[in-house]
Write an enzyme that holds these catalytic residues in place. Sequence first.
Site, PDB file in Angstrom:
ATOM      1  N   ARG A  40       0.821  -1.208   0.000  1.00 61.15           N
ATOM      2  CA  ARG A  40       0.000   0.000   0.000  1.00 61.15           C
ATOM      3  C   ARG A  40       0.857   1.261   0.000  1.00 61.15           C
ATOM      4  O   ARG A  40       0.445   2.299  -0.520  1.00 61.15           O
ATOM      5  CB  ARG A  40      -0.943  -0.013   1.206  1.00 61.15           C
ATOM      6  CG  ARG A  40      -2.105  -0.972   1.020  1.00 61.15           C
ATOM      7  CD  ARG A  40      -3.035  -1.015   2.190  1.00 61.15           C
ATOM      8  NE  ARG A  40      -4.239  -1.783   1.880  1.00 61.15           N
ATOM      9  CZ  ARG A  40      -5.119  -2.190   2.759  1.00 61.15           C
ATOM     10  NH1 ARG A  40      -4.950  -1.913   4.046  1.00 61.15           N
ATOM     11  NH2 ARG A  40      -6.182  -2.882   2.393  1.00 61.15           N
ATOM     12  N   LYS A 200     -18.585 -14.856   4.477  1.00 62.47           N
ATOM     13  CA  LYS A 200     -19.903 -14.305   4.779  1.00 62.47           C
ATOM     14  C   LYS A 200     -20.678 -13.952   3.513  1.00 62.47           C
ATOM     15  O   LYS A 200     -20.310 -13.044   2.784  1.00 62.47           O
ATOM     16  CB  LYS A 200     -19.760 -13.045   5.649  1.00 62.47           C
ATOM     17  CG  LYS A 200     -19.244 -13.313   7.053  1.00 62.47           C
ATOM     18  CD  LYS A 200     -19.229 -12.032   7.856  1.00 62.47           C
ATOM     19  CE  LYS A 200     -18.766 -12.268   9.278  1.00 62.47           C
ATOM     20  NZ  LYS A 200     -18.754 -11.023  10.075  1.00 62.47           N
ATOM     21  N   GLY A 353      -7.838  -9.581   0.432  1.00 63.37           N
ATOM     22  CA  GLY A 353      -6.547  -9.971   0.974  1.00 63.37           C
ATOM     23  C   GLY A 353      -6.131 -11.388   0.647  1.00 63.37           C
ATOM     24  O   GLY A 353      -4.981 -11.636   0.259  1.00 63.37           O
ATOM     25  N   GLY A 376     -13.028  -3.924   0.576  1.00 66.10           N
ATOM     26  CA  GLY A 376     -14.364  -3.447   0.917  1.00 66.10           C
ATOM     27  C   GLY A 376     -14.895  -2.441  -0.074  1.00 66.10           C
ATOM     28  O   GLY A 376     -16.074  -2.477  -0.467  1.00 66.10           O
TER      29      GLY A 376
END
Length: 396
Positions: A40, A200, A353, A376
Amino acid sequence: MVEPFPKKRLLDLDLLGKQLLIRADLNAPLVDGRVADDARLHAALPGIRAAHAAGAGVVLASHLGRPGGRIDPRLTLRPVADRLARLLGAPVRFDPTRASADQPPERVGSGATLLLENLRFHPGETANDPDFGARLAAWGDEYANDAFGTAHRAHASTVACARRFARAAGGPLLERELRVLGGALHAPRRPFVAVLGGAKISDKLAVVRSLLDRADAVLVGGAMAYTFLGAAGHATGRSLMDPERLDEASALLRRHASRLVLPTDHLAAPDPDHEGEATFFPATTTPAGWMGLDIGLETRRDFSTRLQRAATIIWNGPMGMFERRAFAGGTESVAAAVAKTAGQGATTIVGGGDSLAALRRLGTGDGVGHLSTGGGAMLTLLAGQSLPGVEALADA
């Protein structure tokens, strides 16, 4: 195809002699007080260098981890400042007494860089507090958001602060993410195949729904596949399955039976610790008391074949419990197929990730067209939802 960027760009700003506040994403993992993965930080360099080349002094603002609005010495950005200085080849000033911009702002000379302490040390950051946003805004004559990874969060540094600038701009990293993802969604080369995994289904059901309206095929693996298998009437044993989402999953199966592709076999075990008992079964069969932990060999071949025929690929999420060696094979097979198809000229976009980790493990990440810096934010965009950190910027 690449979508036009709808917002003002960093390079549109007149920065000569100005101080530019850049909301960067420097949320790098730390191990023993040192940066363990500087991907990053590398992604933030073009924006910083572009601002310096335009004659600006740069103030960087970022979060690190989730300190919960309190000062946590384990999550200080000092190690990030040290690594960033090495990558830039120039000093990066860091003053811990200015934590979360509590102290009056200072001027930064042209070509110089200052990093503020962890924004989330202040409770006003995640609360999108206008007062905290105003205090952050005082650090810049101009503002640019170059943190795609936080663009889906309505936080003070991405919204309240940005709205105090008439020319709030997007940095080159944010611009590239939106252009590439927007192009894949709205004008993909076909066949367009999406691969979704992870634990999820509640996090990704809206993404599945959105992609089924756009893609030629959506391949579903990971634990989220078991809600669809359960909705189809199959026994799922102790596999992770969301009973509250069965009706929605069933409706998607009925409406998109030809494009929603589920595993045909899987690797199951009594639990993750019983790796030695792991056995391949048809996906329609999970022994009572057992749980599915990876896609099976037949599914790996099917997914790989579909991916190698694609012209556009979007992949987010592992195919199984990737962190356990015994259950990483499905994720690695998808990674290998994506990398091979990228080498044949397909448009390939990977985020999340575990997906990125699989590419790194195989040493194939460099061949992928676009590695997204924001899991996200990527999912929010794929779901067809707006990004607050982008909406707050000035229109082009």
